[in-house]
Motif scaffolding. Structure first.
Motif, PDB file in Angstrom:
ATOM      1  N   ARG A  45       0.834  -1.198   0.000  1.00 45.97           N
ATOM      2  CA  ARG A  45       0.000   0.000   0.000  1.00 45.97           C
ATOM      3  C   ARG A  45       0.872   1.253   0.000  1.00 45.97           C
ATOM      4  O   ARG A  45       1.962   1.265   0.584  1.00 45.97           O
ATOM      5  CB  ARG A  45      -0.947  -0.014   1.205  1.00 45.97           C
ATOM      6  N   LEU A  91     -10.634   5.468   3.076  1.00 46.46           N
ATOM      7  CA  LEU A  91     -11.366   4.220   2.865  1.00 46.46           C
ATOM      8  C   LEU A  91     -11.945   3.810   4.207  1.00 46.46           C
ATOM      9  O   LEU A  91     -11.202   3.631   5.182  1.00 46.46           O
ATOM     10  CB  LEU A  91     -10.437   3.129   2.329  1.00 46.46           C
ATOM     11  N   GLY A 127     -12.702   0.527  -2.565  1.00 44.24           N
ATOM     12  CA  GLY A 127     -11.352   0.919  -2.936  1.00 44.24           C
ATOM     13  C   GLY A 127     -11.251   1.587  -4.291  1.00 44.24           C
ATOM     14  O   GLY A 127     -10.505   2.566  -4.465  1.00 44.24           O
ATOM     15  N   ARG A 169      -9.927   5.398  -5.100  1.00 47.95           N
ATOM     16  CA  ARG A 169      -8.910   5.675  -6.134  1.00 47.95           C
ATOM     17  C   ARG A 169      -9.401   6.707  -7.137  1.00 47.95           C
ATOM     18  O   ARG A 169      -8.693   7.653  -7.490  1.00 47.95           O
ATOM     19  CB  ARG A 169      -8.561   4.375  -6.849  1.00 47.95           C
ATOM     20  N   CYS A 174      -3.702   3.641  -0.824  1.00 50.61           N
ATOM     21  CA  CYS A 174      -4.277   2.769  -1.857  1.00 50.61           C
ATOM     22  C   CYS A 174      -3.361   1.568  -2.086  1.00 50.61           C
ATOM     23  O   CYS A 174      -2.132   1.700  -2.074  1.00 50.61           O
ATOM     24  CB  CYS A 174      -4.445   3.552  -3.163  1.00 50.61           C
ATOM     25  N   CYS A 216      -4.797  -1.915  -6.867  1.00 45.32           N
ATOM     26  CA  CYS A 216      -5.937  -1.081  -7.244  1.00 45.32           C
ATOM     27  C   CYS A 216      -5.498   0.130  -8.062  1.00 45.32           C
ATOM     28  O   CYS A 216      -6.203   0.561  -8.980  1.00 45.32           O
ATOM     29  CB  CYS A 216      -6.680  -0.628  -5.988  1.00 45.32           C
TER      30      CYS A 216
END
Length: 297
Positions: free
Chosen positions: A162, A191, A219, A223, A235, A239
């Motif tokens: 991440r 999130l 997610g 984004r 993020c 993703c």
């Protein structure tokens, strides 16, 4: 119960045709019907509605189906463990996966997965909620989180790195944070479920609680809001990788890695025997993602 009768029942459930199912197993229509009758008599319930045009499962039949498949898979696993019989995944594999990860990294692979295992059907349920696997009747769950349930067996399929990212337009307008502490001076998109952003620093792990004006429970939507210039966000690379590659997003705070022990896990209920269909799914997606996941390449 006779395993041959169970195998026929599972095949009937798939084809919805007794003659076709019997033919697949080398049985005449009359013998196939007799075997189904014996199975129903042994259970004391009606499993199949028969009409002149087709057959369908009764409510009891639908409830019995996953148990019949589990018995057959256990038998096949037991035979395979001593080199007897075939390791042939069959029946229906029921999978639960996070919505975004499922759409981006499972669905595109299903066509070839089913092609590689023609006797197997896939039932994929996508949800961002953690479901009870046993209660939901799932064979396997894909999770991108830290694992805490000791009653489940877990196999790591891929890393889940991440990062903190932002759009070029946002950075142009508001500048780029230089340290994790600077985040409190920036707009952020959160999130839901991740309240703190943790960073590895020379002084140890530093926890930051961003004051977000936008909170989203998906997610991909987080984004997209970041791409649109809504602020900084945390993020997963799986993703964000396409947006990073095409310049819609850029990584910030590269000198302060996000502290996380998450990964992409395949989890399944504890059992002495691993069903062939579950093993086939795990083996396929381990190869599909690779030692270094394609989204990190």
């Amino acid at each position: 119960m006779n395993n041959d009768h169970l195998r026929l029942f599972v095949r009937v459930a798939s084809t919805q045709n007794i003659s076709m199912a019997g033919n697949d197993l080398g049985l005449s229509p009359a013998v196939a019907s007799m075997h189904l009758n014996k199975l129903e008599e042994s259970l004391g319930i009606k499993l199949i509605h028969r009409t002149t045009r087709k057959v369908s499962l009764t409510e009891e039949g639908r409830e019995f189906l996953p148990h019949a498949e589990e018995v057959l898979n256990a038998v096949d696993s037991a035979k395979a463990s001593v080199g007897v019989g075939s390791f042939t995944p069959q029946g229906t594999i029921r999978i639960t996966a996070p919505s975004s990860f499922g759409r981006m990294h499972i669905v595109p692979a299903l066509k070839e997965f089913v092609k590689a295992h023609p006797q197997l059907k896939v039932d994929l349920r996508q949800s961002d909620s953690i479901v009870d696997m046993v209660e939901g009747g799932f064979d396997i769950a894909i999770r991108n989180a830290s694992l805490t349930d000791s009653t489940l067996i877990a196999r790591k399929l891929a890393t889940d790195k991440r990062i903190i990212c932002a759009s070029p337009d946002y950075i142009k307008q508001f500048g780029e944070p230089k340290t994790p502490s600077d985040i409190v001076n920036h707009q952020t998109i959160k999130l839901i479920g991740i309240d703190h952003w943790d960073f590895d620093t020379p002084e140890g792990v530093q926890k930051i609680k961003p004051q977000s004006t936008i909170r989203i429970d998906n997610g991909e939507s987080v984004r997209d809001a970041c791409i649109d210039g809504g602020g900084l966000t945390i993020c997963s690379i799986w993703c964000a990788y396409k947006a990073l590659n095409n310049g819609q997003l850029v990584q910030v705070l590269k000198d302060y890695p996000v502290h996380s022990d998450t990964a992409i896990w395949a989890v399944y209920p504890s059992s002495r025997l691993l069903a062939p269909k579950v093993r086939a799914f795990i083996d396929y997606f381990l190869k599909y993602y690779g030692d270094k996941p394609y989204w990190e390449s």
